[in-house]
Design an enzyme around this catalytic site. Structure first.
Site, PDB file in Angstrom:
ATOM      1  N   CYS A  62      -2.301   9.328   2.904  1.00 16.80           N
ATOM      2  CA  CYS A  62      -2.018   8.766   1.582  1.00 16.80           C
ATOM      3  C   CYS A  62      -3.118   9.125   0.597  1.00 16.80           C
ATOM      4  O   CYS A  62      -2.880   9.236  -0.591  1.00 16.80           O
ATOM      5  CB  CYS A  62      -1.854   7.255   1.677  1.00 16.80           C
ATOM      6  SG  CYS A  62      -3.203   6.459   2.539  1.00 16.80           S
TER       7      CYS A  62
ATOM      8  N   GLU B 160       0.879  -1.183   0.000  1.00 12.48           N
ATOM      9  CA  GLU B 160       0.000   0.000   0.000  1.00 12.48           C
ATOM     10  C   GLU B 160       0.906   1.220   0.000  1.00 12.48           C
ATOM     11  O   GLU B 160       1.486   1.557   1.036  1.00 12.48           O
ATOM     12  CB  GLU B 160      -0.846   0.018   1.280  1.00 12.48           C
ATOM     13  CG  GLU B 160      -1.867  -1.085   1.380  1.00 12.48           C
ATOM     14  CD  GLU B 160      -3.081  -0.818   0.518  1.00 12.48           C
ATOM     15  OE1 GLU B 160      -3.387   0.341   0.219  1.00 12.48           O
ATOM     16  OE2 GLU B 160      -3.719  -1.811   0.134  1.00 12.48           O
TER      17      GLU B 160
HETATM   18  P1  NAD Z   1       8.647   4.540   4.508  1.00  8.45           P
HETATM   19  O1  NAD Z   1       8.583   3.750   3.263  1.00  8.45           O
HETATM   20  O2  NAD Z   1       9.832   5.407   4.732  1.00  8.45           O
HETATM   21  O3  NAD Z   1       8.567   3.588   5.794  1.00  8.45           O
HETATM   22  C1  NAD Z   1       7.477   2.745   6.040  1.00  8.45           C
HETATM   23  C2  NAD Z   1       7.908   1.624   6.979  1.00  8.45           C
HETATM   24  O4  NAD Z   1       8.852   0.794   6.305  1.00  8.45           O
HETATM   25  C3  NAD Z   1       8.600   2.084   8.254  1.00  8.45           C
HETATM   26  O5  NAD Z   1       8.146   1.276   9.324  1.00  8.45           O
HETATM   27  C4  NAD Z   1      10.073   1.809   7.970  1.00  8.45           C
HETATM   28  O6  NAD Z   1      10.857   1.593   9.110  1.00  8.45           O
HETATM   29  C5  NAD Z   1       9.974   0.540   7.143  1.00  8.45           C
HETATM   30  N1  NAD Z   1      11.124   0.261   6.266  1.00  8.45           N
HETATM   31  C6  NAD Z   1      12.052   1.121   5.780  1.00  8.45           C
HETATM   32  N2  NAD Z   1      12.933   0.466   4.989  1.00  8.45           N
HETATM   33  C7  NAD Z   1      12.555  -0.843   4.973  1.00  8.45           C
HETATM   34  C8  NAD Z   1      13.042  -2.019   4.319  1.00  8.45           C
HETATM   35  N3  NAD Z   1      14.096  -1.981   3.519  1.00  8.45           N
HETATM   36  N4  NAD Z   1      12.382  -3.179   4.527  1.00  8.45           N
HETATM   37  C9  NAD Z   1      11.283  -3.234   5.296  1.00  8.45           C
HETATM   38  N5  NAD Z   1      10.787  -2.160   5.944  1.00  8.45           N
HETATM   39  C10 NAD Z   1      11.400  -0.965   5.780  1.00  8.45           C
HETATM   40  O7  NAD Z   1       7.300   5.389   4.545  1.00  8.45           O
HETATM   41  P2  NAD Z   1       6.898   6.500   5.595  1.00  8.45           P
HETATM   42  O8  NAD Z   1       7.657   7.741   5.280  1.00  8.45           O
HETATM   43  O9  NAD Z   1       6.959   5.940   6.963  1.00  8.45           O
HETATM   44  O10 NAD Z   1       5.340   6.685   5.263  1.00  8.45           O
HETATM   45  C11 NAD Z   1       4.843   7.633   4.382  1.00  8.45           C
HETATM   46  C12 NAD Z   1       4.390   6.975   3.092  1.00  8.45           C
HETATM   47  O11 NAD Z   1       3.400   5.979   3.359  1.00  8.45           O
HETATM   48  C13 NAD Z   1       3.729   7.951   2.146  1.00  8.45           C
HETATM   49  O12 NAD Z   1       4.250   7.774   0.854  1.00  8.45           O
HETATM   50  C14 NAD Z   1       2.259   7.560   2.189  1.00  8.45           C
HETATM   51  O13 NAD Z   1       1.535   7.871   1.024  1.00  8.45           O
HETATM   52  C15 NAD Z   1       2.353   6.099   2.404  1.00  8.45           C
HETATM   53  N6  NAD Z   1       1.099   5.566   2.938  1.00  8.45           N
HETATM   54  C16 NAD Z   1       0.309   4.818   2.114  1.00  8.45           C
HETATM   55  C17 NAD Z   1      -0.908   4.334   2.571  1.00  8.45           C
HETATM   56  C18 NAD Z   1      -1.806   3.534   1.668  1.00  8.45           C
HETATM   57  O14 NAD Z   1      -2.761   2.970   2.173  1.00  8.45           O
HETATM   58  N7  NAD Z   1      -1.561   3.459   0.374  1.00  8.45           N
HETATM   59  C19 NAD Z   1      -1.309   4.598   3.883  1.00  8.45           C
HETATM   60  C20 NAD Z   1      -0.485   5.354   4.700  1.00  8.45           C
HETATM   61  C21 NAD Z   1       0.728   5.833   4.214  1.00  8.45           C
END
Ligand code: NAD
Length: 515
Positions: free
Chosen positions: A269, A235
């Site tokens: 999002c 997502e």
């Molecule tokens: P991010 O991708 O930086 O991090 C998300 C999560 O992934 C964190 O818990 C992080 O620690 C973990 N992570 C980082 N690197 C990883 C790896 N290599 N392997 C596994 N896990 C890893 O995102 P963010 O900045 O925390 O969140 C914001 C983003 O989330 C925005 O782009 C937003 O649109 C999106 N979002 C999407 C939805 C949806 O339903 N489509 C909902 C909420 C947020």
């Protein structure tokens, strides 16, 4: 405010928060082992018993809401009213809805078999839990982001290991603690830390991964899951468009657009980031939206606030860069356009005369910034709205409901709306999903269950006779295969031929068996 260690200060006022220790690789492994152990009994309980226990967890969340809201407020900088409204208040209803979706998703499917072709046989397709589900979450809704996967995963009979974002570790831990207080020990595990811990969760043996976050991280997660040959639900980011037609109810439309662009300081999002407005009403629309934006209260402030700050220094830097880029390329600043100077706060911002070459139109901003793009008509609006690499929600605002519905269906999105936006995210029975780089994931609803169960076909044969196509091959088998072809071509006579051959074939098979 400097760029401190992620999650170490309150984004609203820079107050230091109690440290949270990152999990080691061994902690991650142990959490998965414990969840797997607890899952065996949990999966035997049956849906009704599991649902009852989750409802108890829901009641506990509501009973302990003051503590939860405070932790959410510390982690995100939002006021407690906003935290309660967005993440806690509807918990009971959400779990009830998730149970309804689970009943549909998990219902066994009986397949009808012809008693002539398959005598004595019955077959059912049931849903078997995958085992242990890893849930990796972002920071924008640190508790409720888990709801779309946590409840369905548990209802399906799985164990879960949660990984909150390193930016919001305390509120995620609080949710895990509410589960642990009611559910079997170890069933819902918790690991804390940055990307390496998320990567470790995938590598150490979960059976399915549900990831919510950015596109670059989503790609890494997809690759890591592919290496392990486990399903990954992704997502990812959004850049939602709203189309405002000249026949809309302008007052309501302005308030709806303000709500769903500024809600959670735009860190949603499915936040409206692009508004395509028909030129005929654009001046009026922009003036009204700007006036509303100017009046919104940003935390920290006296009394309830409309929006909190951005969650972290990096997010503030992205928003500042996008707004500067738009202004340099000719966008007109209607309101906001600067940081509040308190924590990571940013003023609600409206930019008029935006164009596709601006970052505020092409890239996810994830801040309280609305880019207004003036268009000649609905056709141009649809074409421009679809000219995006993202597609989560999209909306059309008009008084002409049938036309609005037809136009909304032309938007390349997972959720199409007329005269509203974003809020189906709180409905547990509608799929939350997107297209293009917003990812392949489906969260919530019966459609999300691919991440949590695999279908298991169970066939039971109570026939006392062997099947007529078993060994040995002989001329009767050849005749039977010819008759089957004829029957599939619609020949009625072939049925009699098949019935005649049946007895002979059984006899031949028995003769072979008896030597
Ligand atoms: P991010 O991708 O930086 O991090 C998300 C999560 O992934 C964190 O818990 C992080 O620690 C973990 N992570 C980082 N690197 C990883 C790896 N290599 N392997 C596994 N896990 C890893 O995102 P963010 O900045 O925390 O969140 C914001 C983003 O989330 C925005 O782009 C937003 O649109 C999106 N979002 C999407 C939805 C949806 O339903 N489509 C909902 C909420 C947020």
């Amino acid at each position: 405010m400097q760029n401190p260690h992620p999650g170490s200060v309150c984004p609203a006022d820079g107050r230091e928060l109690p440290p949270v220790e990152a999990s080691s690789r061994d902690d991650v492994r142990q959490a998965i082992i414990s969840a797997r152990k607890a899952q065996v009994e949990w999966s035997q309980l049956g849906l009704a018993a599991r649902a009852e226990l989750l409802k108890q967890v829901g009641r506990r969340i509501l009973d302990n809401q003051e503590e939860g809201c405070q932790l959410l407020s510390d982690d995100t900088g939002r006021g407690t009213t906003e935290c309660r409204m967005t993440e806690i208040a509807s918990t009971g209803d959400y779990i009830k809805g998730a149970v309804r979706a689970a009943k549909v998703a998990l219902a066994p499917e009986r397949i009808k078999l012809s008693s002539l072709d398959f005598p004595g046989k019955r077959v059912v397709v049931e849903s078997a839990p995958r085992g242990v589900i890893g849930i990796i979450a972002p920071w924008n809704y640190p508790v409720s982001n888990f709801y779309k996967s946590l409840w369905p995963a548990l209802l399906a009979g799985n164990g879960v290991v949660m990984k909150p974002s390193e930016h919001t570790p305390r509120s995620g831990a609080w949710l895990a603690a509410q589960c642990a207080a009611i559910l079997p020990a170890g069933l819902v595990g918790l690991v804390q830390g940055r990307g390496d811990v998320g990567q470790g969760l995938i590598d150490e043996g979960v059976d399915s991964i549900v990831f919510t976050g950015s596109v670059p991280t989503g790609r890494k997660v997809a690759l890591a899951a592919a290496e392990r040959l486990i399903p990954a639900s992704l997502e990812l980011s959004g850049k939602d468009a709203a189309i405002v037609l000249s026949d809309c109810d302008l007052e309501r439309t302005v308030m709806g657009i303000a709500q769903w662009s500024m809600h959670n300081a735009g860190q949603n999002c499915a936040g409206i980031e692009r508004v395509y407005v028909e030129e005929a009403i654009a001046d009026d629309f922009v003036q009204r939206l700007g006036a509303v934006a100017d009046k919104l209260q940003v935390a920290p402030a006296e009394g309830p606030t409309d929006l909190g700050p951005l969650q972290n220094a990096n997010q503030l830097a992205i928003v500042e860069r996008h707004v500067a880029d738009a202004r340099a390329k000719g966008a007109q600043l209607v309101s906001g356009g600067e940081a509040t100077g308190q924590g990571y706060g940013y003023r609600p911002t409206v930019l008029d005369h935006c164009s596709p070459d601006m970052l505020v139109v092409s890239e996810e901003t994830f801040g309280p910034v609305v880019a207004v793009i003036r268009v000649a008509d609905a056709a141009e609006a649809i074409q421009q709205a679809n000219d995006s690499k993202y597609g989560l929600n999209g909306s059309v605002w008009t008084r002409d409901i049938p036309r609005g519905e037809a136009l909304a269906r032309r938007l390349e999105v997972g959720v199409a709306l007329v005269n509203n936006h974003s809020f189906t995210g709180i409905l547990p029975e509608t799929p939350w999903t997107g297209v293009k780089e917003t990812g392949t994931g489906i969260a919530a609803s019966r459609h999300a269950y691919h991440s949590f169960v695999r279908p298991r076909t169970v066939l039971v044969d109570s026939s006392s006779k062997p099947d007529p196509f078993w060994f040995p091959a002989n001329d009767d088998l050849e005749a039977m295969s010819q008759a089957l072809v004829l029957r599939n071509q619609g020949s009625f006579g072939a049925l009699f031929k098949l019935a005649g051959l049946l007895g002979k074939r059984i006899k031949a098979i028995k003769a072979l068996a008896q030597g």
